[in-house]
Design a protein around this motif. Structure first.
Motif, PDB file in Angstrom:
ATOM      1  N   ARG A 147       0.835  -1.217   0.000  1.00  0.00           N
ATOM      2  CA  ARG A 147       0.000   0.000   0.000  1.00  0.00           C
ATOM      3  C   ARG A 147       0.866   1.262   0.000  1.00  0.00           C
ATOM      4  NH1 ARG A 147      -2.659  -3.466   3.323  1.00  0.00           N
ATOM      5  NH2 ARG A 147      -1.700  -2.609   5.182  1.00  0.00           N
ATOM      6  N   LYS A 148       1.895   1.295   0.817  1.00  0.00           N
ATOM      7  CA  LYS A 148       2.717   2.497   0.955  1.00  0.00           C
ATOM      8  C   LYS A 148       3.442   2.847  -0.346  1.00  0.00           C
ATOM      9  CE  LYS A 148       6.250   4.786   3.584  1.00  0.00           C
ATOM     10  NZ  LYS A 148       7.105   4.846   4.741  1.00  0.00           N
ATOM     11  N   TYR A 149       3.957   1.846  -1.029  1.00  0.00           N
ATOM     12  CA  TYR A 149       4.755   2.099  -2.233  1.00  0.00           C
ATOM     13  C   TYR A 149       4.009   1.737  -3.520  1.00  0.00           C
ATOM     14  CZ  TYR A 149       8.464   2.776   1.125  1.00  0.00           C
ATOM     15  OH  TYR A 149       9.216   3.239   2.180  1.00  0.00           O
ATOM     16  N   ASN A 150       2.713   1.614  -3.418  1.00  0.00           N
ATOM     17  CA  ASN A 150       1.867   1.315  -4.573  1.00  0.00           C
ATOM     18  C   ASN A 150       2.391   0.100  -5.355  1.00  0.00           C
ATOM     19  OD1 ASN A 150      -0.373   1.674  -6.193  1.00  0.00           O
ATOM     20  ND2 ASN A 150       0.688   3.081  -7.581  1.00  0.00           N
ATOM     21  N   LEU A 151       2.626  -0.986  -4.610  1.00  0.00           N
ATOM     22  CA  LEU A 151       3.150  -2.218  -5.192  1.00  0.00           C
ATOM     23  C   LEU A 151       2.100  -3.330  -5.182  1.00  0.00           C
ATOM     24  CD1 LEU A 151       6.690  -2.169  -3.519  1.00  0.00           C
ATOM     25  CD2 LEU A 151       6.130  -1.622  -5.899  1.00  0.00           C
TER      26      LEU A 151
END
Length: 187
Positions: free
Chosen positions: A54-58
C-alpha cells in the motif's frame, strides 16, 4: 521476471510453512521455541507485505490472491499440527477452516459478479487473535498462577466467535448487494 518485495514476503510466508510443520512435530521446549519463532516471522510478513504494497503502490494481482491464501495456509498448518499434537480439539479447527473456505468461496462468487468484498476489521481482529492464540497454544507454559495454554484456548474461542460473526456479515453484505442489484436468489 522481477518479484516485488511485498510478494517476496508472501512467498516467504508460504515457504516457512514446511519448516513450521516440521518443528511442531517435535513437542519439546526447544522445538516449541523454534516453532514460535518461525510462526512469528511468518505472521510478521503478513503485516509488512500489505504495508509495503500500500505504501509504495506495489499492489499486484498475484499479491491480491496469494496474500490471503498464504495467511490461511499458515494458520491452517499451525492449527492442524496442534490437533496432531493433542493440544487442540479438531472441531475448533473445523469451525475456523469451514468459515475460511465459505468466505473465500463467497468472495470469489461476489467477484464474478463484479462485487469486491474487502476485508473488514472483524477479520483483522480474528487474524490477530488467532496468531496470539496459536503462539500461546504452542508454548503452553504455566508461569506461577498463569496457565498460558488456557489463556490461549480462551483467545482462540473468542477468535472463533468473531470469525463466525465476521463470516455471517460477509454473507449478509453479499445478500444485500444481490437484492440491491435485483439479482434475487443465489444461483
Amino acid at each position: 521476471m522481477k518479484i516485488n518485495t511485498p510478494n517476496q514476503l508472501t512467498i516467504l510466508r508460504v515457504a516457512l510453512i514446511p519448516l513450521l510443520v516440521f518443528t511442531l512435530a517435535y513437542k519439546n521446549f526447544t522445538m516449541d521455541l523454534i516453532s514460535v519463532a518461525v510462526f512469528s516471522i511468518a505472521a510478521i510478513t503478513d503485516y509488512y507485505d500489505g504495508y509495503l504494497a500500500r505504501k509504495y503502490n506495489l499492489v499486484t494481482d498475484f499479491g491480491k490472491i496469494m496474500d490471503p491464501v498464504a495467511d490461511k495456509l499458515l494458520v491452517a498448518a499451525a492449527l492442524i499440527c496442534l490437533v496432531e499434537r493433542g493440544d487442540l480439539a479438531a472441531y475448533a479447527v473445523i469451525l475456523i477452516l469451514a468459515r475460511e473456505f465459505a468466505v473465500t468461496a463467497l468472495r470469489a462468487v461476489a467477484s464474478s459478479h463484479g462485487y469486491v468484498m474487502p476485508a473488514d476489521n472483524f477479520g483483522k481482529w480474528k487474524t490477530g487473535l488467532q496468531i496470539t492464540a496459536i503462539i500461546m497454544l504452542i508454548l503452553s507454559w504455566k508461569i506461577w498462577f498463569l496457565d498460558i495454554y488456557a489463556i490461549g484456548l480462551l483467545i482462540l474461542w473468542i477468535s472463533i466467535i468473531i470469525s463466525l460473526y465476521s463470516g455471517w456479515r460477509y454473507f449478509a453484505d453479499y445478500w444485500s448487494y444481490r437484492k440491491q442489484q435485483g439479482m434475487g436468489e443465489f444461483s
